[in-house]
Write an enzyme that holds these catalytic residues in place. Sequence first.
Site, PDB file in Angstrom:
ATOM      1  N   HIS A  85       0.822  -1.211   0.000  1.00  0.00           N
ATOM      2  CA  HIS A  85       0.000   0.000   0.000  1.00  0.00           C
ATOM      3  C   HIS A  85       0.856   1.260   0.000  1.00  0.00           C
ATOM      4  CE1 HIS A  85      -3.588  -2.274   0.663  1.00  0.00           C
ATOM      5  NE2 HIS A  85      -3.126  -2.792   1.784  1.00  0.00           N
ATOM      6  N   HIS A 113       5.306   6.940   6.646  1.00  0.00           N
ATOM      7  CA  HIS A 113       5.012   6.386   5.326  1.00  0.00           C
ATOM      8  C   HIS A 113       4.496   7.510   4.424  1.00  0.00           C
ATOM      9  CE1 HIS A 113       1.249   6.157   7.664  1.00  0.00           C
ATOM     10  NE2 HIS A 113       0.748   6.631   6.546  1.00  0.00           N
ATOM     11  N   HIS A 115       2.061   9.030   0.964  1.00  0.00           N
ATOM     12  CA  HIS A 115       0.883   8.944   0.092  1.00  0.00           C
ATOM     13  C   HIS A 115       1.083   9.855  -1.116  1.00  0.00           C
ATOM     14  CE1 HIS A 115      -1.668   6.968   3.169  1.00  0.00           C
ATOM     15  NE2 HIS A 115      -0.960   7.692   4.013  1.00  0.00           N
ATOM     16  N   HIS A 132       3.372  10.858   6.466  1.00  0.00           N
ATOM     17  CA  HIS A 132       2.698  10.704   7.756  1.00  0.00           C
ATOM     18  C   HIS A 132       3.637  10.087   8.781  1.00  0.00           C
ATOM     19  CE1 HIS A 132      -1.539  10.566   5.731  1.00  0.00           C
ATOM     20  NE2 HIS A 132      -1.109  11.793   5.929  1.00  0.00           N
ATOM     21  N   THR A 199      -6.342   6.862   7.924  1.00  0.00           N
ATOM     22  CA  THR A 199      -6.841   7.031   6.552  1.00  0.00           C
ATOM     23  C   THR A 199      -6.872   5.704   5.802  1.00  0.00           C
ATOM     24  OG1 THR A 199      -4.670   7.498   5.588  1.00  0.00           O
ATOM     25  CG2 THR A 199      -5.897   9.385   6.465  1.00  0.00           C
ATOM     26  N   THR A 200      -6.587   4.619   6.511  1.00  0.00           N
ATOM     27  CA  THR A 200      -6.671   3.270   5.933  1.00  0.00           C
ATOM     28  C   THR A 200      -7.523   2.420   6.879  1.00  0.00           C
ATOM     29  OG1 THR A 200      -4.617   2.673   7.070  1.00  0.00           O
ATOM     30  CG2 THR A 200      -4.417   3.390   4.779  1.00  0.00           C
TER      31      THR A 200
HETATM   32 ZN   LIG Z   1      -0.932   7.671   6.026  1.00  0.00          ZN
END
Ligand SMILES: [Zn+2]
Length: 250
Positions: A85, A113, A115, A132, A199-200
């Site tokens: 992801h 991580h 995005h 993040h 957000t996941t």
């Molecule tokens: Zn994130």
Amino acid sequence: MKSFLLGSLVFGLSTFTVASETIHWGYDHEISPEHWGELNENFKECSSGKNQTPIDIRNTYKSVIKHKLNIQYKVSPNDIIFNGHTVQVNTKKDDQSDYLILDGQKFFLKQFHFHTPSENQIEGKSYPLELHFVNANAQGDLTVLAVMFVLGEKNPEWDKLWIDLSSKENDDRHLSHEVNLNKLLPKNLDYYRFSGSLTTPPCSEGVNWVVLKNPLTISEQQLKTFKVLLKNQDNHRPIQPTHGRIIIED
Ligand SMILES: [Zn+2]
């Protein structure tokens, strides 16, 4: 629930495991963000939640007294993994050297991580990349510190991370270079703050969000290496309604 949740965050599992069952989620087709809430009972908050992230940051309330952010990221992170992801960088297990202080509480850095494009927006503006930093206090409550990136000069710390990255999924690699986390933060730490969620999946709420106003830069080539890894698919959740939430500007 909390340790469960933190487990999946810290160890960067690409899927959410409930008992022996593994639930796949993603960013397109039948497992896209619009469907997360239906994929599993534990993901319900993704569709029913009222304090979800990301949001479009606007109509903010200016704080009368300025609360300077206290970020103490001192030690280089430990390992890097592409979990299917995102690319995630983990600190050493039980690391207490990297933390930030929010409302008088210490939140220890667990992982960070990326995005692309950004998940949150500022006044309707989307950025090419959002980082993040996921921090947790002793009780397992989370504070996510978000940094936006614009295209420009290349980021030297990024290369020090990426050099060890394996493009194979879940192939965790030890970092061979010393990385200064403060170079992944802008000098000016002015920020927005609001209450939100992961957000996941499972989109759990009660997460403190701190979004820095000032972006860093990343080169087009650096961003491209990330996009190629994601097979040119976006890994961002669409903007969620604020439902009367207050956004503080500090
Ligand atoms: Zn994130």
